[in-house]
Design a protein around this motif. Sequence first.
Motif, PDB file in Angstrom:
ATOM      1  N   ASP A   1       2.170  11.945 -15.308  1.00  0.00           N
ATOM      2  CA  ASP A   1       3.010  11.656 -15.824  1.00  0.00           C
ATOM      3  C   ASP A   1       2.981   9.933 -15.537  1.00  0.00           C
ATOM      4  OD1 ASP A   1       5.924  11.092 -16.604  1.00  0.00           O
ATOM      5  OD2 ASP A   1       6.446  11.275 -14.758  1.00  0.00           O
ATOM      6  N   LEU A   2       2.659   9.589 -16.611  1.00  0.00           N
ATOM      7  CA  LEU A   2       1.792   7.391 -16.401  1.00  0.00           C
ATOM      8  C   LEU A   2       2.136   7.156 -17.321  1.00  0.00           C
ATOM      9  CD1 LEU A   2      -1.328   8.270 -15.111  1.00  0.00           C
ATOM     10  CD2 LEU A   2      -0.006   7.433 -13.999  1.00  0.00           C
ATOM     11  N   PRO A   3       2.562   6.189 -16.903  1.00  0.00           N
ATOM     12  CA  PRO A   3       3.180   4.735 -18.104  1.00  0.00           C
ATOM     13  C   PRO A   3       2.484   4.843 -19.040  1.00  0.00           C
ATOM     14  CG  PRO A   3       4.277   4.079 -16.111  1.00  0.00           C
ATOM     15  CD  PRO A   3       3.068   5.666 -15.612  1.00  0.00           C
ATOM     16  N   ASP A   4       2.593   3.922 -19.780  1.00  0.00           N
ATOM     17  CA  ASP A   4       1.054   3.264 -20.521  1.00  0.00           C
ATOM     18  C   ASP A   4       0.635   1.948 -19.718  1.00  0.00           C
ATOM     19  OD1 ASP A   4       1.526   0.626 -20.564  1.00  0.00           O
ATOM     20  OD2 ASP A   4       3.171   0.048 -21.940  1.00  0.00           O
ATOM     21  N   GLU A   5      -0.686   2.678 -20.513  1.00  0.00           N
ATOM     22  CA  GLU A   5      -2.273   1.802 -20.051  1.00  0.00           C
ATOM     23  C   GLU A   5      -2.114   0.554 -19.784  1.00  0.00           C
ATOM     24  OE1 GLU A   5      -6.685   1.020 -21.630  1.00  0.00           O
ATOM     25  OE2 GLU A   5      -5.164   1.613 -23.072  1.00  0.00           O
ATOM     26  N   MET A   6      -1.245  -0.268 -19.336  1.00  0.00           N
ATOM     27  CA  MET A   6      -1.052  -1.725 -18.720  1.00  0.00           C
ATOM     28  C   MET A   6       0.028  -0.897 -17.126  1.00  0.00           C
ATOM     29  SD  MET A   6      -2.083  -4.261 -19.289  1.00  0.00           S
ATOM     30  CE  MET A   6      -1.058  -5.617 -18.964  1.00  0.00           C
ATOM     31  N   SER A   7       0.251  -0.023 -17.329  1.00  0.00           N
ATOM     32  CA  SER A   7       0.581   0.893 -16.080  1.00  0.00           C
ATOM     33  C   SER A   7      -0.071   0.599 -15.130  1.00  0.00           C
ATOM     34  CB  SER A   7       2.210   1.692 -15.725  1.00  0.00           C
ATOM     35  OG  SER A   7       2.666   0.758 -16.986  1.00  0.00           O
ATOM     36  N   ASN A   8      -1.097   0.826 -15.855  1.00  0.00           N
ATOM     37  CA  ASN A   8      -2.221   1.611 -15.048  1.00  0.00           C
ATOM     38  C   ASN A   8      -3.245   0.743 -13.933  1.00  0.00           C
ATOM     39  OD1 ASN A   8      -1.433   4.776 -16.204  1.00  0.00           O
ATOM     40  ND2 ASN A   8      -2.749   4.569 -17.799  1.00  0.00           N
ATOM     41  N   LEU A   9      -2.838  -0.167 -13.951  1.00  0.00           N
ATOM     42  CA  LEU A   9      -3.727  -0.852 -13.246  1.00  0.00           C
ATOM     43  C   LEU A   9      -3.094  -0.839 -12.025  1.00  0.00           C
ATOM     44  CD1 LEU A   9      -2.794  -4.547 -15.337  1.00  0.00           C
ATOM     45  CD2 LEU A   9      -5.181  -4.000 -14.271  1.00  0.00           C
ATOM     46  N   ALA A  10      -2.443  -0.571 -11.368  1.00  0.00           N
ATOM     47  CA  ALA A  10      -2.268   0.503  -9.741  1.00  0.00           C
ATOM     48  C   ALA A  10      -3.048   1.620  -9.486  1.00  0.00           C
ATOM     49  CB  ALA A  10      -0.452  -0.131  -9.778  1.00  0.00           C
ATOM     50  N   ALA A  11      -2.968   2.002 -10.829  1.00  0.00           N
ATOM     51  CA  ALA A  11      -3.511   3.155 -10.450  1.00  0.00           C
ATOM     52  C   ALA A  11      -5.629   3.409 -10.096  1.00  0.00           C
ATOM     53  CB  ALA A  11      -3.153   4.543 -11.539  1.00  0.00           C
ATOM     54  N   ARG A  12      -5.552   2.065 -10.989  1.00  0.00           N
ATOM     55  CA  ARG A  12      -7.344   2.155 -10.940  1.00  0.00           C
ATOM     56  C   ARG A  12      -7.021   2.251  -9.267  1.00  0.00           C
ATOM     57  NH1 ARG A  12      -9.430  -1.622 -14.605  1.00  0.00           N
ATOM     58  NH2 ARG A  12      -8.156  -0.314 -15.846  1.00  0.00           N
ATOM     59  N   PHE A  13      -6.878   1.839  -8.665  1.00  0.00           N
ATOM     60  CA  PHE A  13      -7.289   1.373  -7.154  1.00  0.00           C
ATOM     61  C   PHE A  13      -6.657   2.751  -6.476  1.00  0.00           C
ATOM     62  CE2 PHE A  13      -7.424  -2.825  -9.429  1.00  0.00           C
ATOM     63  CZ  PHE A  13      -8.472  -2.746  -9.160  1.00  0.00           C
TER      64      PHE A  13
ATOM     65  N   LEU B   1       0.400  -1.114  -0.038  1.00  0.00           N
ATOM     66  CA  LEU B   1       0.215   0.086   0.194  1.00  0.00           C
ATOM     67  C   LEU B   1       0.923   0.807  -0.089  1.00  0.00           C
ATOM     68  CD1 LEU B   1      -2.809  -0.910   2.831  1.00  0.00           C
ATOM     69  CD2 LEU B   1      -3.215  -0.887   0.116  1.00  0.00           C
ATOM     70  N   ASN B   2       2.397   0.855  -0.181  1.00  0.00           N
ATOM     71  CA  ASN B   2       3.521   2.716  -0.012  1.00  0.00           C
ATOM     72  C   ASN B   2       3.276   2.973  -1.599  1.00  0.00           C
ATOM     73  OD1 ASN B   2       5.564   4.104  -0.217  1.00  0.00           O
ATOM     74  ND2 ASN B   2       5.773   2.482   2.055  1.00  0.00           N
ATOM     75  N   SER B   3       2.290   3.655  -1.819  1.00  0.00           N
ATOM     76  CA  SER B   3       1.452   3.992  -3.339  1.00  0.00           C
ATOM     77  C   SER B   3       2.917   4.879  -3.942  1.00  0.00           C
ATOM     78  CB  SER B   3       0.632   4.805  -3.587  1.00  0.00           C
ATOM     79  OG  SER B   3       0.569   5.999  -2.225  1.00  0.00           O
ATOM     80  N   VAL B   4       4.037   5.591  -3.334  1.00  0.00           N
ATOM     81  CA  VAL B   4       5.126   6.232  -3.402  1.00  0.00           C
ATOM     82  C   VAL B   4       5.933   5.924  -4.315  1.00  0.00           C
ATOM     83  CG1 VAL B   4       6.733   8.021  -2.986  1.00  0.00           C
ATOM     84  CG2 VAL B   4       5.036   8.130  -1.754  1.00  0.00           C
ATOM     85  N   ALA B   5       6.351   4.226  -3.363  1.00  0.00           N
ATOM     86  CA  ALA B   5       6.811   3.246  -3.642  1.00  0.00           C
ATOM     87  C   ALA B   5       6.616   2.560  -5.023  1.00  0.00           C
ATOM     88  CB  ALA B   5       7.537   2.080  -3.025  1.00  0.00           C
ATOM     89  N   ASN B   6       5.262   2.216  -5.737  1.00  0.00           N
ATOM     90  CA  ASN B   6       4.694   2.135  -5.964  1.00  0.00           C
ATOM     91  C   ASN B   6       5.214   2.407  -7.526  1.00  0.00           C
ATOM     92  OD1 ASN B   6       3.542  -0.507  -4.107  1.00  0.00           O
ATOM     93  ND2 ASN B   6       1.480   0.381  -4.587  1.00  0.00           N
TER      94      ASN B   6
ATOM     95  N   LEU C   1       2.537  -3.228 -13.306  1.00  0.00           N
ATOM     96  CA  LEU C   1       3.089  -3.965 -11.932  1.00  0.00           C
ATOM     97  C   LEU C   1       0.677  -3.847 -11.527  1.00  0.00           C
ATOM     98  CD1 LEU C   1       4.026  -3.587  -9.573  1.00  0.00           C
ATOM     99  CD2 LEU C   1       3.101  -1.040  -9.379  1.00  0.00           C
ATOM    100  N   TYR C   2       0.095  -4.868 -11.475  1.00  0.00           N
ATOM    101  CA  TYR C   2      -0.788  -4.968 -10.210  1.00  0.00           C
ATOM    102  C   TYR C   2      -0.415  -5.332  -8.864  1.00  0.00           C
ATOM    103  CZ  TYR C   2      -5.058  -6.767  -9.561  1.00  0.00           C
ATOM    104  OH  TYR C   2      -6.865  -6.619  -9.071  1.00  0.00           O
ATOM    105  N   VAL C   3      -1.894  -4.592  -8.630  1.00  0.00           N
ATOM    106  CA  VAL C   3      -2.070  -4.295  -7.095  1.00  0.00           C
ATOM    107  C   VAL C   3      -3.378  -4.589  -6.115  1.00  0.00           C
ATOM    108  CG1 VAL C   3      -1.096  -3.766  -4.813  1.00  0.00           C
ATOM    109  CG2 VAL C   3       0.151  -2.653  -6.604  1.00  0.00           C
ATOM    110  N   GLN C   4      -3.398  -5.257  -6.006  1.00  0.00           N
ATOM    111  CA  GLN C   4      -4.866  -5.806  -5.733  1.00  0.00           C
ATOM    112  C   GLN C   4      -5.534  -4.676  -4.246  1.00  0.00           C
ATOM    113  OE1 GLN C   4      -7.424  -6.778  -2.983  1.00  0.00           O
ATOM    114  NE2 GLN C   4      -6.143  -8.445  -2.798  1.00  0.00           N
ATOM    115  N   PRO C   5      -6.634  -4.452  -4.795  1.00  0.00           N
ATOM    116  CA  PRO C   5      -7.132  -2.946  -3.474  1.00  0.00           C
ATOM    117  C   PRO C   5      -7.369  -3.198  -2.221  1.00  0.00           C
ATOM    118  CG  PRO C   5      -9.052  -4.150  -5.051  1.00  0.00           C
ATOM    119  CD  PRO C   5      -7.513  -4.337  -5.796  1.00  0.00           C
ATOM    120  N   ALA C   6      -7.526  -4.434  -1.607  1.00  0.00           N
ATOM    121  CA  ALA C   6      -7.233  -4.808  -0.100  1.00  0.00           C
ATOM    122  C   ALA C   6      -5.699  -5.557  -0.221  1.00  0.00           C
ATOM    123  CB  ALA C   6      -8.704  -5.789  -0.166  1.00  0.00           C
ATOM    124  N   ALA C   7      -4.729  -4.877  -0.783  1.00  0.00           N
ATOM    125  CA  ALA C   7      -2.868  -5.859  -0.713  1.00  0.00           C
ATOM    126  C   ALA C   7      -3.386  -5.520   0.876  1.00  0.00           C
ATOM    127  CB  ALA C   7      -2.234  -4.473  -1.314  1.00  0.00           C
TER     128      ALA C   7
END
Length: 595
Positions: free
Chosen positions: A486-498, A329-334, A346-352
């Motif tokens: 400043d976001l990487p491509d669409e797949m990288s947004n998996l973590a950002a959706r949560f 859940l350390n979103s800065v590190a992610n 990168l995939y991080v499930q919302p209830a990590a």
Amino acid sequence: MRILGISCYFHDASAALIEDGQLKAAAEEERFTRVKHDLNFPDKAIEFCLKHEGVDSKDLDYVVFYEKPFTKFERLLKTSIQGFPKTYWMFAQSMRTWLFDKLWIKSLISTKLGIDGNKILFSDHHMSHAASAYFCSPFNESAVLTFDGVGEWATTTIGRAEGNHLQIDKEIHFPHSLGLLYSAFTSFLGFEVNDGEYKVMGMAAYGSPKYVDKVYKVIKVHSDGSFWMDPSYFAFHYSARNSFSRKLVRLFGKPRSKDLPFYTETSGYPSYFGPRPKNFAELAKYNQHYADIAASIQRVAEDMILSLAREACSRAGSKNLCLAGGVALNSVANGRILRETPVENLYVQPAAGDGGCSLGAALYVWHCALGNDKTRFVMDHAYWGESYDDKSIQSAIEDKGFAFQYVSDKDDLVDRTVDRLQSGKVVGRFDGRFEWGPRALGNRSILADPRREEMKNIVNTKIKFREPFRPFAPSVIASASQEYFDLPDEMSNLAARFMLLVTNIRDEKREIIPAVNHMGTARVQIVFENVSPSYHKLIERFGDATGVPILLNTSFNIRGEPIVNTPEDALRTFSNSGIDTVVMGNYIVDKPQLI
Ligand SMILES: [Fe+2]
């Protein structure tokens, strides 16, 4: 086949129900009991999951507990014997719950749910974490990294997955724990362990990492990411109350006082703290020292996470990475993982955290123990909690005696909501199923106009009363996300959706959205139309009206309470705070204006 996963007795108890490998319902117990981080047996979360699917506990094929109590008990015994007599009080205290509840979890589940003991299975704590990430991800192969305080023995694991095969290759054991290291500093900095870790992360932005060398005196990190902590600086292995020892105090000085509000010269003194103290400069300097310590532990934690991420991917030969455990859940590190390591997806499930282990345990049994490889579940949204129909919402509003507007036309409802947000009102949004995990992602959110700098103070003064270093997050529609962030491509947004990724706001946009700008960065939520159509529409329409398709989004709760679940919770929060309007389903309730 129905499998119920359960996690409880540490923190964030939860339940999750899957059917033929697909998630149907999941919730943390705190949402029902209104006890933040409730750790008790999740009776109410289980009841909700079963009710949601219209089934009874007798319809369950398996119930899986998220860790192995006897292995954990063995760790407790060994640690207590090794640390005796220092461990005496911790041992005596913990025995009460272990001997009465935790060791007999199988018979407890069997009695509570009225099911045969043969249907009750146990998964390893870190395997539950690992499964909660990989088996919710869209990947067919991935490196898997888990890290938390501690499970049975493991505190960190590196593994790999392919198809329905998931294996852990390497473990780091208690008391060497990145989660416990971070928690010890959380406590040193005056915050509650297992709750204030976000605060340390937010506070770090106001400091400079000038004490990194000192942090490396208490922890040694090897080139492969593995690490060793010097136990003499810590107390969590022998004390239930303290997580650090006097030796750490000798190294870093006095711990920060719990009662002192935090602010620095950079953060300024927020009006909701009351009148500015005469010795502001002195207190700001005092706090600056602790912000520098926060920045130092955050920097070391980030570097350790990055090393582990590199090691996991190199061992697995993969550019995909699934992360789980509280440290995920350390979103800065992610954010740094995506920017600075070979990880592409990168995939991080919302209830990590441990809350997500109920789901991980159920998915582990489905895929690994039972060998099902045909169906894969992909969690692309977090709306797995309870929802309420118009009838329940209207009845709650009428019970409270509020005047309301019922707006059947969805476009009209969105327009009216946008009008209020544009005019500077703070709006509580209550719609559909509540979110899984610690983040509010639009369905139980407090929203405001991010273009107004004063919104930070308004939301804090009226509702949240949070420290000035704690940022408010932006929700942005997917099509505009790269324009602002400043976001990487669409797949990288998996973590950002949560909302699990901190990224830079583009230089030219920082002044446009000051209320969600945290020293040039933001913990962004990307909103996709296919999974959050009504929230997406609201943000999009706000963008049409203002030119900025972004809303300030913070969780719908007041300080110290869990995020709201029911219409009654939402209306109580509305009454007890300065929220101007709540939009609940098709209903709008405005607070009467005082003349
Ligand atoms: Fe955990």
